[in-house]
Design a protein around this motif. Structure first.
Motif, PDB file in Angstrom:
ATOM      1  N   MET A 170       0.833  -1.198   0.000  1.00 49.17           N
ATOM      2  CA  MET A 170       0.000   0.000   0.000  1.00 49.17           C
ATOM      3  C   MET A 170       0.869   1.251   0.000  1.00 49.17           C
ATOM      4  O   MET A 170       1.928   1.281   0.621  1.00 49.17           O
ATOM      5  N   VAL A 171       0.400   2.268  -0.701  1.00 51.25           N
ATOM      6  CA  VAL A 171       1.135   3.524  -0.839  1.00 51.25           C
ATOM      7  C   VAL A 171       0.245   4.660  -0.341  1.00 51.25           C
ATOM      8  O   VAL A 171      -0.919   4.773  -0.744  1.00 51.25           O
ATOM      9  N   PHE A 172       0.804   5.502   0.560  1.00 55.47           N
ATOM     10  CA  PHE A 172       0.082   6.646   1.107  1.00 55.47           C
ATOM     11  C   PHE A 172       0.898   7.915   0.884  1.00 55.47           C
ATOM     12  O   PHE A 172       2.127   7.877   0.898  1.00 55.47           O
ATOM     13  N   PRO A 173       0.248   9.063   0.719  1.00 54.56           N
ATOM     14  CA  PRO A 173       0.976  10.336   0.691  1.00 54.56           C
ATOM     15  C   PRO A 173       1.570  10.638   2.061  1.00 54.56           C
ATOM     16  O   PRO A 173       1.062  10.181   3.089  1.00 54.56           O
ATOM     17  N   TYR A 174       2.639  11.427   2.089  1.00 59.00           N
ATOM     18  CA  TYR A 174       3.280  11.802   3.350  1.00 59.00           C
ATOM     19  C   TYR A 174       2.291  12.416   4.331  1.00 59.00           C
ATOM     20  O   TYR A 174       2.361  12.169   5.537  1.00 59.00           O
ATOM     21  N   ASP A 175       1.395  13.277   3.829  1.00 63.23           N
ATOM     22  CA  ASP A 175       0.527  14.033   4.727  1.00 63.23           C
ATOM     23  C   ASP A 175      -0.762  13.295   5.076  1.00 63.23           C
ATOM     24  O   ASP A 175      -1.623  13.843   5.767  1.00 63.23           O
ATOM     25  N   ARG A 181      -8.007   5.912   2.733  1.00 61.66           N
ATOM     26  CA  ARG A 181      -7.700   4.869   1.757  1.00 61.66           C
ATOM     27  C   ARG A 181      -6.297   5.081   1.181  1.00 61.66           C
ATOM     28  O   ARG A 181      -5.838   6.218   1.058  1.00 61.66           O
ATOM     29  N   PRO A 182      -5.609   3.988   0.801  1.00 61.30           N
ATOM     30  CA  PRO A 182      -4.293   4.151   0.172  1.00 61.30           C
ATOM     31  C   PRO A 182      -4.405   4.858  -1.173  1.00 61.30           C
ATOM     32  O   PRO A 182      -5.446   4.817  -1.836  1.00 61.30           O
ATOM     33  N   LYS A 183      -3.314   5.496  -1.566  1.00 64.42           N
ATOM     34  CA  LYS A 183      -3.250   6.134  -2.872  1.00 64.42           C
ATOM     35  C   LYS A 183      -3.296   5.091  -3.978  1.00 64.42           C
ATOM     36  O   LYS A 183      -3.918   5.289  -5.015  1.00 64.42           O
ATOM     37  N   ARG A 184      -2.627   3.967  -3.737  1.00 62.95           N
ATOM     38  CA  ARG A 184      -2.713   2.821  -4.644  1.00 62.95           C
ATOM     39  C   ARG A 184      -2.363   1.557  -3.873  1.00 62.95           C
ATOM     40  O   ARG A 184      -1.672   1.603  -2.847  1.00 62.95           O
ATOM     41  N   VAL A 185      -2.827   0.427  -4.391  1.00 63.59           N
ATOM     42  CA  VAL A 185      -2.647  -0.878  -3.749  1.00 63.59           C
ATOM     43  C   VAL A 185      -2.164  -1.874  -4.797  1.00 63.59           C
ATOM     44  O   VAL A 185      -2.678  -1.900  -5.918  1.00 63.59           O
ATOM     45  N   LEU A 186      -1.172  -2.688  -4.434  1.00 59.02           N
ATOM     46  CA  LEU A 186      -0.652  -3.735  -5.321  1.00 59.02           C
ATOM     47  C   LEU A 186      -0.792  -5.079  -4.616  1.00 59.02           C
ATOM     48  O   LEU A 186      -0.374  -5.231  -3.469  1.00 59.02           O
ATOM     49  N   GLN A 187      -1.376  -6.042  -5.299  1.00 57.76           N
ATOM     50  CA  GLN A 187      -1.465  -7.397  -4.754  1.00 57.76           C
ATOM     51  C   GLN A 187      -0.097  -8.073  -4.900  1.00 57.76           C
ATOM     52  O   GLN A 187       0.452  -8.149  -5.994  1.00 57.76           O
ATOM     53  N   VAL A 188       0.455  -8.531  -3.787  1.00 60.12           N
ATOM     54  CA  VAL A 188       1.778  -9.152  -3.792  1.00 60.12           C
ATOM     55  C   VAL A 188       1.660 -10.592  -3.288  1.00 60.12           C
ATOM     56  O   VAL A 188       0.656 -10.967  -2.676  1.00 60.12           O
ATOM     57  N   PRO A 189       2.674 -11.433  -3.518  1.00 60.53           N
ATOM     58  CA  PRO A 189       2.585 -12.836  -3.097  1.00 60.53           C
ATOM     59  C   PRO A 189       2.406 -12.991  -1.600  1.00 60.53           C
ATOM     60  O   PRO A 189       2.816 -12.137  -0.805  1.00 60.53           O
ATOM     61  N   HIS A 190       1.796 -14.107  -1.226  1.00 59.74           N
ATOM     62  CA  HIS A 190       1.559 -14.415   0.185  1.00 59.74           C
ATOM     63  C   HIS A 190       2.883 -14.507   0.934  1.00 59.74           C
ATOM     64  O   HIS A 190       3.839 -15.084   0.448  1.00 59.74           O
ATOM     65  N   ILE A 214      12.351 -13.150  -4.491  1.00 56.42           N
ATOM     66  CA  ILE A 214      12.367 -11.701  -4.573  1.00 56.42           C
ATOM     67  C   ILE A 214      11.618 -11.328  -5.849  1.00 56.42           C
ATOM     68  O   ILE A 214      11.954 -11.797  -6.934  1.00 56.42           O
ATOM     69  N   VAL A 215      10.586 -10.508  -5.715  1.00 51.80           N
ATOM     70  CA  VAL A 215       9.813 -10.076  -6.878  1.00 51.80           C
ATOM     71  C   VAL A 215      10.047  -8.590  -7.095  1.00 51.80           C
ATOM     72  O   VAL A 215      10.094  -7.812  -6.137  1.00 51.80           O
ATOM     73  N   VAL A 216      10.204  -8.192  -8.345  1.00 50.93           N
ATOM     74  CA  VAL A 216      10.490  -6.806  -8.696  1.00 50.93           C
ATOM     75  C   VAL A 216       9.364  -6.288  -9.591  1.00 50.93           C
ATOM     76  O   VAL A 216       9.019  -6.912 -10.599  1.00 50.93           O
ATOM     77  N   TYR A 217       8.794  -5.136  -9.198  1.00 50.33           N
ATOM     78  CA  TYR A 217       7.681  -4.527  -9.928  1.00 50.33           C
ATOM     79  C   TYR A 217       8.073  -3.138 -10.423  1.00 50.33           C
ATOM     80  O   TYR A 217       9.050  -2.547  -9.962  1.00 50.33           O
ATOM     81  N   ARG A 218       7.264  -2.622 -11.350  1.00 49.04           N
ATOM     82  CA  ARG A 218       7.353  -1.201 -11.659  1.00 49.04           C
ATOM     83  C   ARG A 218       7.037  -0.410 -10.393  1.00 49.04           C
ATOM     84  O   ARG A 218       6.212  -0.827  -9.582  1.00 49.04           O
ATOM     85  N   ARG A 219       7.653   0.734 -10.222  1.00 48.60           N
ATOM     86  CA  ARG A 219       7.435   1.507  -9.004  1.00 48.60           C
ATOM     87  C   ARG A 219       5.961   1.873  -8.830  1.00 48.60           C
ATOM     88  O   ARG A 219       5.445   1.896  -7.711  1.00 48.60           O
ATOM     89  N   GLU A 220       5.277   2.181  -9.903  1.00 43.32           N
ATOM     90  CA  GLU A 220       3.882   2.600  -9.809  1.00 43.32           C
ATOM     91  C   GLU A 220       2.912   1.467 -10.119  1.00 43.32           C
ATOM     92  O   GLU A 220       1.742   1.714 -10.436  1.00 43.32           O
ATOM     93  N   ALA A 221       3.369   0.220 -10.015  1.00 44.86           N
ATOM     94  CA  ALA A 221       2.475  -0.919 -10.252  1.00 44.86           C
ATOM     95  C   ALA A 221       1.319  -0.878  -9.260  1.00 44.86           C
ATOM     96  O   ALA A 221       1.459  -0.426  -8.121  1.00 44.86           O
ATOM     97  N   LYS A 222       0.171  -1.387  -9.678  1.00 48.17           N
ATOM     98  CA  LYS A 222      -1.002  -1.403  -8.807  1.00 48.17           C
ATOM     99  C   LYS A 222      -1.919  -2.541  -9.228  1.00 48.17           C
ATOM    100  O   LYS A 222      -1.741  -3.157 -10.287  1.00 48.17           O
TER     101      LYS A 222
END
Length: 432
Positions: A170-175, A181-190, A214-222
């Motif tokens: 999950m990604v949130f703004p600093y403020d 709600r998160p700014k964006r959400v990415l489903q990642v492995p269990h 180790i899984v590598v995604y685009r920074r803005e993946a969602k």
């Protein structure tokens, strides 16, 4: 009503699910003899518990569709509120990330399913608590066991990864603060645990414990975006990976491993797994028996994918590694710092160290305001002049006590503690 209550008990090798009162009970007997391999696989596949799999695509969608939601399922129970709730009002600080430029410290709190931020120089003068600048907490956040945390200063975003059953980045703004709600959400492995961002590569790396990958995604993946590449397989030497650092400047990925090897052989290759497991590829995923290997720090090329051996490995009794958790690479001084949960220390190695080598210095000891370093994590920024010490190290220059329940060039937080100690640059041990 009392008839709606369910009791679950494990007694003498049996799992009993009992409806109380007046309803017949159901018992699932777990026999003493080992179940056939085919039966074990069928149970694992049906419940999405396979550690290894070459799922994905339409097959993965069909498996996900079989998981009932609470508003559509026909099983007994449902979204029933509890009669009483017993809760712990205090946080347990777990992982920490520092934005030195903006003087902000972000700390994850798995006990209260929260993310707190503090001024970097905040300090408790006594036993009083320091009020956080922001506190993200509540059902809208979607956070559960908040494991690792990291920051993207350029975008002013904070990233968290949910371990246990969360399976989300999950990604949130600093403020952001409150029940947001998160700014964006990415489903990642269990069993995802660690996270690292590299702006130069515009990528984010996530460590996954059980599947040893180790899984590598685009920074803005969602959403359900697939990873760009995966490091997984017996040659990798990954064993219950936790801390991960994507070092784009040196073209490497650095990983801290507990050394636990599950009983099922990891599926080698770069093919993404289904989020909840999937069918096994032919000839892979066989039971090999679990084992414990020595903890380690392994290093791979940043572009590595599939079943690749590490280019360097720090491992052996001289390292003192024991449950290494989060780690960080200090590019200015060419060093790796790792939070060593097993002996409540921070161990610093040269970045190019390999083999059975001792750390160049260790922060450890029982001095005043010591943290309870269980499953601790650390984040290292610019620092200089910490002299090697075999044991005692000066007390932290300040300690931030969390409210409702920070801080300096070397920051640390610990699960099970409400303190966030920090050491000033130039700190030297009394032995120095």
């Amino acid at each position: 009503m009392a008839r709606s209550l369910l009791a679950v008990a494990a007694v003498l090798g049996a799992l009993a699910v009992v409806r109380l009162p007046g309803a017949p009970s159901t018992t699932i007997t777990l026999g003493a003899e080992a179940m056939p391999e085919a039966s074990l696989l069928a149970i694992e596949r049906e419940n999405g518990c396979l550690d290894d799999g070459a799922g994905g695509g339409a097959a993965d969608e069909r498996r996900s569709a079989r998981w009932p939601e609470w508003d559509t399922n026909t099983m007994a129970g449902g979204d029933v509120p509890p009669i009483r709730v017993v809760s712990d009002p205090y946080p347990t600080l777990h992982s920490v990330a520092v934005d030195a430029q903006r003087q902000r410290v972000f700390v994850s709190d798995p006990n209260r399913h929260a993310l707190w931020s503090y001024d970097r120089t905040a300090a408790s003068k006594g036993s009083e608590a320091v009020r956080p600048l922001t506190g993200i907490r509540g059902p809208a956040t979607g956070m559960m066991f908040v494991a690792a945390v990291t920051v993207d200063p350029a975008a002013q975003e904070v990233y968290t990864v949910d371990n246990d059953i969360g399976d989300r980045l999950m990604v949130f703004p600093y403020d952001a603060s409150g029940n947001v709600r998160p700014k964006r959400v990415l489903q990642v492995p269990h069993q995802a645990w660690g996270i690292s961002i590299d702006r130069a590569r515009d990528e984010v790396a996530v460590s996954v414990e059980g599947p040893r990958e180790i899984v590598v995604y685009r920074r803005e993946a969602k959403g359900s975006d697939a990873p760009l590449r995966t490091i997984r397989g017996p040659k990798t030497g990954l064993g219950d990976p936790h801390g991960v650092f994507l070092d784009g400047a040196n073209g490497e990925i650095v990983v801290a491993n507990h050394g636990n090897q599950g009983g099922r052989q990891p599926t080698p290759g770069d093919q993404p797994r289904g989020r909840r497991g999937g069918p096994l590829a032919a000839g892979t995923g066989t039971f090999t028996g679990g084992r414990f290997e020595e903890p380690s720090i392994t290093v791979y090329p940043a572009e590595a994918r599939g079943d690749v051996a590490p280019v360097r490995r720090i491992q052996g009794p001289l390292t003192g590694l024991n449950w290494p958790m989060a780690l960080d690479v200090d590019r200015a001084h060419d060093e790796i710092a790792v939070a060593n949960s097993g002996d409540a220390s921070i161990r610093v190695f040269r970045r190019k160290d390999t083999g059975n080598v001792a750390p160049v210095r260790v922060i450890k000891g029982l001095r005043r305001q010591r943290a309870t370093w269980r499953r601790s994590a650390c984040s290292v920024t610019r620092r200089r002049g910490l002299q090697q010490s075999a044991s005692a190290i000066p007390a932290p220059s300040r300690t931030t006590r969390s409210a409702m329940n920070s801080s300096s060039p070397i920051e640390s937080a610990s699960r099970g503690s409400r303190r966030l100690p920090g050491w000033q640059t130039g700190t030297r041990s009394r032995r120095g």
